[in-house]
Design an enzyme around this catalytic site. Structure first.
Site, PDB file in Angstrom:
ATOM      1  N   SER A 186       3.983   2.103   8.510  1.00 33.81           N
ATOM      2  CA  SER A 186       3.739   1.177   7.408  1.00 33.81           C
ATOM      3  C   SER A 186       5.040   0.932   6.655  1.00 33.81           C
ATOM      4  O   SER A 186       5.717   1.865   6.232  1.00 33.81           O
ATOM      5  CB  SER A 186       2.702   1.755   6.455  1.00 33.81           C
ATOM      6  OG  SER A 186       1.429   1.795   7.056  1.00 33.81           O
ATOM      7  N   HIS A 226       0.826  -1.216   0.000  1.00 34.41           N
ATOM      8  CA  HIS A 226       0.000   0.000   0.000  1.00 34.41           C
ATOM      9  C   HIS A 226       0.856   1.261   0.000  1.00 34.41           C
ATOM     10  O   HIS A 226       0.388   2.322  -0.425  1.00 34.41           O
ATOM     11  CB  HIS A 226      -1.010  -0.014   1.148  1.00 34.41           C
ATOM     12  CG  HIS A 226      -0.474   0.239   2.528  1.00 34.41           C
ATOM     13  ND1 HIS A 226      -0.210  -0.765   3.434  1.00 34.41           N
ATOM     14  CD2 HIS A 226      -0.186   1.395   3.168  1.00 34.41           C
ATOM     15  CE1 HIS A 226       0.213  -0.240   4.566  1.00 34.41           C
ATOM     16  NE2 HIS A 226       0.238   1.077   4.437  1.00 34.41           N
ATOM     17  N   ASP A 263       1.290  -7.796   2.312  1.00 38.77           N
ATOM     18  CA  ASP A 263       1.390  -6.349   2.058  1.00 38.77           C
ATOM     19  C   ASP A 263       2.857  -5.933   1.912  1.00 38.77           C
ATOM     20  O   ASP A 263       3.458  -5.367   2.820  1.00 38.77           O
ATOM     21  CB  ASP A 263       0.724  -5.583   3.200  1.00 38.77           C
ATOM     22  CG  ASP A 263       0.425  -4.137   2.841  1.00 38.77           C
ATOM     23  OD1 ASP A 263       0.973  -3.649   1.830  1.00 38.77           O
ATOM     24  OD2 ASP A 263      -0.344  -3.492   3.565  1.00 38.77           O
TER      25      ASP A 263
END
Length: 660
Positions: free
Chosen positions: A595, A83, A205
């Protein structure tokens, strides 16, 4: 006496856990190293942060200004989240080459894709400059001198503890960053919005990039003559796996926390701000999903926008729920009352909480108006560019774009306090008869490009209103409910808290500067009688697999590998079955910006890539609860498995130092 004891008991309940809570400054990590080592860490403070030799900080980057990435090879190979690389992947995707759906795997350096505007930053050093600023040197002077020290240097002076301390951060920026690999979205975004912020999680991810530099290893603009960057440090990859109770450490760039705010601000977030923003975004997402389901080109076009809108939308839901379920506002209120009792005979601090509450009451309405304006008027485009108009999908967007304009004008009229609605908007609504009719007129001019006077007037008026709100609040730093007066009062309040609560392990709020967090692999009790184990596997992916649902339609190769159990060196025995580890939970304190952060074991080896928190953990931006706050990481073994067996890009693993 009874009330005093209850207040003190509640205050003690919010004392932070000494290991799992905290986002610690790397240059001061020696203050925490004994505790880290007592939890299993085997290295030294100098291994984590050093300006005299290569250390872990030299293998961590701020990725694209809002995520974290880590180096895993001596040739500039970098891992981050799918992402985090999503915009870059989308920009390279077309219907003919749909890298979002099918993934992208460069099979040679020549196939790696450049990304205009994408950069990474390494921290060169950080140092406290509080005394220099008090002596009269300006932040601008300090930054200018630091940036002159080397090629590609960028610097900033950041506040800690609401200005009680100030630190200089010096970075080195690299602007040639190329896409190397990305799994299909059905792996990298497996579960989509349904699984976002949720455990159990089965999302791969990750994405892979490479940093390029000039031939002398210096930062350089993109050039085909650039060569892979040679880092001073990269992480060894551990394929040995993790187990419950194992030490974990996260090294990354957390973006924004508000650990020390008053209960008044907590109530504003949970009872006013979050519910309004959730409702507005729900309507936008409904319109976008309808378009995506009707047209594959619209699905691709709106993919990144949908993901961006949905991420915060779901985060706010978990945040409000967690705050309510754990009684965070009430607990903070009790803590404040205990502080006020201590401060009664201390003139410097006696009235600071009272004055903070008065300031919150003054600024709540104008700040709320600013938030609603950002979610409505400023969520709409000022124009549709020539590049957009040239796209084949442009005409098919009209119905969706028109519906969004009408919906958001209606939400602005209904939710923004009327005294902060712009005169141009009020005149337009009065003239056309409704917010929706006014939206039609403004949209027609913007969409056609023939008449932008209405949108120009509206945006100019909105800017003036936002400038007025900024003036009322007295600060341009408006990411959170704040004002210049609040900042002054919090400087005093935090100073008082640190004098009073000497047992509390204070750490500065996150502000997108490099931090260390540490804890352990751990499950948690989600609800009465429901315990969530800390590890998921490929078996769980197969259980969710559904070819009729885009976010759960995994690649056929993954089904085939599961059926044959042909996992190669990435197969493990879990629960008596041969499978592949996918994700795990840990107690590290994280937030947005973390992240893509490396999750490291006790030896400083890479065991996972952080990508999310559990739903109720989103409250950790405000108050960390060690019982339920968990970060979610993709197991590095699943990353290696997907690169090798799904992508067929096993040559990338040859660059890495992999330890079993």
């Amino acid at each position: 006496m009874k009330r005093t004891l209850l207040t003190l008991f509640a205050a003690l309940a919010v004392l932070p856990a000494l290991a799992d809570e905290g986002m610690w400054l790397p240059s001061l990590i020696s203050e925490r190293i004994d505790d880290m080592r007592s939890k299993g860490f085997r290295l030294t403070a100098e291994d984590i942060y050093s300006i005299n030799q290569a250390s872990m900080k030299d293998a961590v980057v701020l990725f694209d200004g809002g995520c974290t990435g880590e180096l895993v090879s001596p040739e500039g190979l970098l891992l981050t989240n799918h992402h985090c690389g999503y915009d870059a992947i989308q920009r390279h995707s077309t219907v003919e080459h749909d890298y979002l759906t099918h993934g992208f795997w460069a099979m040679s350096r020549a196939e790696e894709l450049p990304n205009e505007g994408l950069n990474v930053r390494f921290l060169v050093r950080m140092e406290e400059v509080t005394d220099r600023l008090k002596a009269g040197e300006t932040a601008e002077e300090i930054v200018r001198r630091a940036e002159a020290e080397g090629k590609g240097f960028r610097a900033s002076v950041e506040q800690m503890y609401y200005g009680n301390q100030q630190f200089l951060f010096v970075y080195r920026q690299f602007d040639d960053v190329r896409l190397v690999a990305a799994p299909p979205s059905s792996i990298g975004k497996f579960g989509g919005d349904t699984d976002n912020w949720i455990w159990p999680r089965h999302t791969g991810d990750f994405s892979v990039f490479r940093i390029y530099a000039s031939k002398d290893n210096e930062p350089a603009a993109y050039s085909p003559n650039n060569v892979p960057y040679r880092p001073g440090k990269f992480f060894t990859v551990s394929a040995g796996g993790v187990g419950e109770g194992d030490f974990t450490m996260i090294y990354g760039f957390p973006g924004n926390t508000q650990e020390y705010i008053l209960s008044d601000a907590v109530r504003y977030i949970a009872e006013r701000s979050d519910p309004a923003k959730i409702a507005i975004r729900t309507g936008r997402l409904d319109l976008i999903r309808e378009a995506q389901q009707s047209d594959p080109e619209l699905r691709i076009h709106y993919a990144a926008k949908q993901a961006t809108i949905a991420n915060a939308w779901k985060k706010w839901q978990g945040e409000a729920l967690g705050i309510g379920r754990r009684g965070t506002a009430e607990t903070k209120r009790a803590y404040e009352e205990a502080f006020e009792a201590w401060a009664q005979d201390k003139p410097a601090y006696r009235d600071v909480v009272k004055r903070l509450r008065e300031e919150y009451a003054r600024i709540a309405d104008p700040y709320f108006a600013r938030e609603i304006t950002a979610e409505t008027i400023y969520a709409l485009p000022a124009k549709y560019t020539a590049e957009e108009r040239a796209e084949a999908v442009f005409a098919r967007r009209e119905a969706t774009e028109r519906a969004q304009w009408k919906y958001l004008f209606g939400e602005y009229a209904r939710r923004c306090p009327v005294q902060y609605q712009t005169p141009a908007f009020l005149r337009g609504v009065a003239s056309e008869g409704s917010p929706e009719a006014y939206a039609e007129r403004v949209f027609d001019g913007v969409w056609s490009g023939r008449d932008t006077t209405a949108v120009t007037a509206l945006r100019d008026d909105s800017r003036r209103m936002l400038s007025h709100i900024t003036w009322l609040l007295g600060t341009k730093s408006l990411r959170n409910l704040t004002s210049s007066r609040l900042n002054e009062l919090y400087t005093l309040y935090i100073r008082g808290l640190r004098e009073w609560d000497r047992e509390r392990a204070f750490y500065p709020d996150a502000n997108l500067t490099l931090r260390v967090a540490y804890g352990s692999v751990a499950g948690y009790r989600y609800a009465d009688g429901e315990y969530h184990k800390p590890l998921t596997t490929l078996d769980g992916i197969i259980a969710k697999d559904n070819p009729e649902i885009y976010d759960y339609d995994i690649p056929q190769v993954l089904r085939d590998l599961h059926a044959s159990k042909d996992y190669g060196r990435w197969g493990v025995e879990i629960g008596g079955r041969k499978t592949v580890a996918v994700c795990f939970l840990a107690t590290n304190h994280t937030t947005g910006g973390n992240s893509g952060s490396p999750v490291l074991n006790a030896r400083g080896e890479l065991v996972g890539i952080n990508f999310d928190r559990t739903w109720l953990s989103t409250m950790s931006d405000i108050a960390f609860d060690p019982d339920i706050c968990r970060n979610i990481a993709v197991d590095i073994r699943y990353v290696l498995f997907v690169i090798d067996r799904v992508g067929g890009a096993g040559y990338l693993l040859d660059e890495m130092k992999i330890r079993r």
